[in-house]
Scaffold this motif. Structure first.
Motif, PDB file in Angstrom:
ATOM      1  N   TRP A  43       0.824  -1.215   0.000  1.00 48.43           N
ATOM      2  CA  TRP A  43       0.000   0.000   0.000  1.00 48.43           C
ATOM      3  C   TRP A  43       0.856   1.261   0.000  1.00 48.43           C
ATOM      4  CZ3 TRP A  43      -5.080  -0.197  -0.946  1.00 48.43           C
ATOM      5  CH2 TRP A  43      -5.709  -1.454  -0.795  1.00 48.43           C
ATOM      6  N   SER A  46       1.134   2.330  -3.528  1.00 51.45           N
ATOM      7  CA  SER A  46      -0.108   2.235  -4.278  1.00 51.45           C
ATOM      8  C   SER A  46      -0.621   3.625  -4.648  1.00 51.45           C
ATOM      9  CB  SER A  46      -1.143   1.521  -3.389  1.00 51.45           C
ATOM     10  OG  SER A  46      -2.178   1.008  -4.175  1.00 51.45           O
ATOM     11  N   ASN A  47      -0.876   3.807  -5.928  1.00 50.51           N
ATOM     12  CA  ASN A  47      -1.425   5.065  -6.472  1.00 50.51           C
ATOM     13  C   ASN A  47      -0.483   6.261  -6.336  1.00 50.51           C
ATOM     14  OD1 ASN A  47      -3.690   3.609  -7.065  1.00 50.51           O
ATOM     15  ND2 ASN A  47      -4.941   4.432  -5.403  1.00 50.51           N
TER      16      ASN A  47
HETATM   17  C1  LIG Z   1      -5.780   3.360  -5.395  1.00 51.62           C
HETATM   18  O1  LIG Z   1      -6.842   3.595  -6.281  1.00 51.62           O
HETATM   19  C2  LIG Z   1      -7.775   2.518  -6.371  1.00 51.62           C
HETATM   20  C3  LIG Z   1      -8.791   2.832  -7.452  1.00 51.62           C
HETATM   21  O2  LIG Z   1      -9.140   4.197  -7.456  1.00 51.62           O
HETATM   22  C4  LIG Z   1      -8.411   2.273  -5.001  1.00 51.62           C
HETATM   23  O3  LIG Z   1      -9.269   1.166  -5.059  1.00 51.62           O
HETATM   24  C5  LIG Z   1      -7.313   1.992  -3.987  1.00 51.62           C
HETATM   25  O4  LIG Z   1      -7.831   1.835  -2.690  1.00 51.62           O
HETATM   26  C6  LIG Z   1      -6.299   3.129  -3.990  1.00 51.62           C
HETATM   27  N1  LIG Z   1      -5.183   2.833  -3.115  1.00 51.62           N
HETATM   28  C7  LIG Z   1      -4.783   3.668  -2.149  1.00 51.62           C
HETATM   29  C8  LIG Z   1      -3.611   3.236  -1.328  1.00 51.62           C
HETATM   30  O5  LIG Z   1      -5.308   4.733  -1.930  1.00 51.62           O
END
Ligand SMILES: *[C@@H]1O[C@H](CO)[C@@H](O)[C@H](O)[C@H]1NC(C)=O
Ligand SMILES: Cc1cc2nc3c(=O)[nH]c(=O)nc-3n(C[C@H](O)[C@H](O)[C@H](O)COP(=O)(O)OP(=O)(O)OC[C@H]3O[C@@H](n4cnc5c(N)ncnc54)[C@H](O)[C@@H]3O)c2cc1C
Length: 621
Positions: A43, A46-47
């Motif tokens: 995590w 992530s993103n």
């Molecule tokens: C990243 O984006 C996805 C889709 O928008 C979401 O499901 C996920 O929880 C996000 N991850 C974080 C660490 O925010």
């Protein structure tokens, strides 16, 4: 910092980064190593968005990460499938653990096996590859040898420039900090060196072990008597001859120096470099709106097949440093490869690039063993806890020439040259790949074979209670491939080196073993040997040697060529700036890019490639 997400998000991510476990004192006298914050929590990336995302924290990947993150306005993320290795430091830092506490077959090894090898009695060969920060440099044999000027210049001309010997030598030197051998070792092993051929300021330390054993110096003398003279400067483009090569050992404490300790551990305070362990990059995500070149926008990754798929985004470039097996696998999973292969698996083609995974070349080898007259001639097969004793690794080599191997070298050269047409015509590869392979064969047949560059490496070892002398084929005519057979990134690809699919490989390698017997019959080595244990005197005729090789041959661990740097219409995967054809921002930086196999072990070349890449990337961005 040019993070496209806000600095606050990044700071939040940093806070969750776990500190590596403090190193327990692994070996008496071994330093407490600097440790680096890394995270195993998927995590955390992530993103997020980084300027560069590097797939694979191995030999090349960490070297590149270290260099790119020198600029603190540049953000870099590394995704490594294996763990940090901080939890098991003795294993990685103790040089002779390469034999006596080997990572091969453990969780630090991908544990690949080749497909059944038709010309090796249907055997499947074991193919270890590092799966830990530092990659294969964390688990390898520590030999530090370089390729030759001749070979590098062939790479350069096949690639269309940028990769000539003088630039590449500078890049290899940039990665190296060389220390002279202890005097006693230099005397006993007949070591000659020229410091000016080495680097003095780089992250990777090289020197010779602190102890030696009688058969090593004796091997060097015997190899000379068998016709191959000592080379007193093998690091300056003329890598042939007999010598004890340096090893990637740090002289100040006799530990293994590798990509993690050299390029990552020292940069404890760089907040612009984030390293994620325990996660496999499952594919590169592309924006295909520009039909002429696909743009990578991110990398998908996961801890396991069933785990959440995360995405990390990229501002500038994705760099694939997964090594010679995983890099073509990742490209294929991402839609870059032969369209027919990809569509047969239901993968949308992003770039139809038939060379991906082709052109696989490996050094086939095997070892003969000799019983020493006294057990004191060889090391104890264990880690002793004494840093000097445990620094002993094998690196004596004799890179012999065709004249030493064949009574009539001209006729074998002629056979090689005359076989190229047939080999190329019969190859089961696309016309582009054929075109490139023809060029590599022409170069090998005409510029390497027949030159001083050695077709066979002889390795003089003392290990596991024996004097062990290996021979390894350096420029195989046999070629193979790495191909996925599943869309699942957690399924291992088919690895087929095509061992001995060309008969001439067997002929050349067989002569290497006969040459070993000749070496073992020379003084002062012969006086140390009681008898030949394996294969033993039953094996005499060419047929018997060839049978023995088919049954005993295996990898010298030097696969290359699977992302060859060749023109696109010659089956190339990357151009001479390491950019993957058909993409605007994906590069491959690892041991899969040299288009030909070299007469050397690959680590020096891999560090050199990463140092070259860092310069190229910094200049372009
Ligand atoms: C990243 O984006 C996805 C889709 O928008 C979401 O499901 C996920 O929880 C996000 N991850 C974080 C660490 O925010
Ligand atoms: C057992 C062994 C002994 C060797 N002995 C020597 C020697 O003595 N001297 C020498 O010069 N050379 C030696 N070699 C060869 C040399 O170590 C390698 O050629 C070189 O280290 C390869 O570097 P690389 O960067 O291409 O790949 P690697 O160093 O293997 O790095 C690839 C990294 O990418 C990671 N990775 C792969 N796929 C993914 C993915 N999808 N997602 C995330 N991470 C991924 C891997 O876990 C690994 O850490 C040896 C190799 C082995 C295996």
């Amino acid at each position: 910092m040019r993070f496209s997400v806000s600095g606050i998000l990044l700071a939040a991510a940093s806070a969750t980064f776990v500190s590596a476990q403090p190193l327990s004192d692994p070996v008496e006298g071994v330093h407490q190593y600097a440790k680096r914050e890394v995270t195993a929590n998927g995590w955390d990336l992530s993103n997020k968005t980084y300027d560069y995302v590097i797939i694979g924290g191995g030999t090349a990947g960490l070297a590149l990460a270290g260099r790119l993150s020198e600029d603190d306005s540049t953000s870099v993320a590394v995704i490594e499938a294996g763990s940090s290795g901080y939890e098991d430091s003795t294993k990685f830092l103790t040089p002779d653990a390469d034999l006596y506490d080997s990572s091969v077959g453990t969780k630090y090894d991908w544990q690949y096996k080749t497909t059944k090898q038709n010309y090796m009695n249907g055997r499947r060969a074991v193919w270890p590859r590092g799966k830990v920060l530092g990659g294969s440099s964390a688990i390898n044999g520590l030999y530090y040898v370089r390729n030759s000027k001749t070979e590098q210049n062939i790479w350069n001309s096949l690639a269309g420039g940028n990769w000539g010997w003088s630039s590449f030598l500078s890049a290899m030197k940039k990665s190296e900090s060389f220390s002279a051998p202890l005097k006693s070792i230099a005397n006993s092993e007949h070591i000659k060196y020229d410091s000016s051929s080495h680097g003095s300021n780089g992250p990777i330390h090289t020197t010779w072990p602190a102890v030696t054993y009688k058969p090593i110096g004796a091997f060097i003398e015997a190899a000379q008597s068998a016709g191959t003279q000592i080379n007193d400067d093998p690091y300056n483009g003329q890598n042939w001859g007999t010598y004890v090569s340096a090893a990637t050992i740090k002289k100040s404490d006799w530990t293994r120096s590798y990509s993690r300790t050299g390029y990552l551990d020292p940069v404890t305070s760089r907040s612009n470099l984030h390293v994620l362990t325990g996660h496999v990059a499952t594919k590169i995500v592309f924006d295909q709106s520009n039909s002429r070149s696909a743009k990578a926008t991110g990398v998908e990754y996961a801890a396991s097949s069933s785990d959440t798929r995360h995405t990390v985004y990229v501002n500038k470039e994705v760099i694939v440093s997964g090594g010679a097996i995983n890099t073509p696998q990742i490209l294929q999973l991402s839609g870059i490869g032969s369209k027919s292969l990809l569509s047969s698996l239901g993968i949308d083609t992003v770039v139809d690039l038939p060379g991906v995974g082709e052109n696989l070349q490996d050094h086939l080898s095997a070892g003969m063993t000799f019983k020493p007259k006294k057990s004191s001639y060889v090391p104890k097969s264990e880690i002793t806890g004494d840093a000097k004793t445990d620094s002993y690794v094998n690196t004596a080599v004799s890179y012999v020439n065709m004249d030493s191997l064949f009574k009539d070298p001209d006729s074998i050269l002629e056979r090689i040259r005359n076989s190229i047409d047939t080999i190329v015509n019969n190859a089961d590869v696309s016309s582009e790949v054929k075109a490139g392979q023809r060029k590599t064969y022409d170069a090998i047949a005409n510029k390497i074979f027949g030159s001083n560059v050695s077709p066979i490496e002889i390795l003089g070892n003392v290990m596991f209670g024996s004097i062990n002398i290996q021979a390894a084929l350096q420029h195989p005519l046999s070629r193979g491939s790495v191909k996925i057979h599943s869309k699942n990134p957690f399924t291992k690809p088919h690895v087929d080196p095509g061992y001995l699919s060309q008969d001439l490989d067997l002929t050349i390698l067989r002569q290497g073993f006969k040459h070993i017997r000749k070496i073992a019959e020379q003084s002062p080595l012969k006086e140390l040997i009681e008898y030949e244990q394996s294969p033993g005197s039953d094996v005499q005729s060419n047929d018997q040697w060839e049978d023995w090789i088919r049954q005993n041959g295996g990898t010298e661990y030097h696969p290359t060529g699977t992302s060859s740097m060749l023109p696109r219409n010659e089956g190339g995967v990357v151009n001479n700036k390491l950019k993957v054809y058909g993409t605007s921002n994906v590069r491959v930086v690892d041991a899969s890019v040299p288009p030909i196999s070299f007469s050397c072990h690959l680590m020096s070349v891999t560090y050199g490639t990463a140092e070259m890449a860092a310069e190229i990337i910094k200049n372009e961005n």
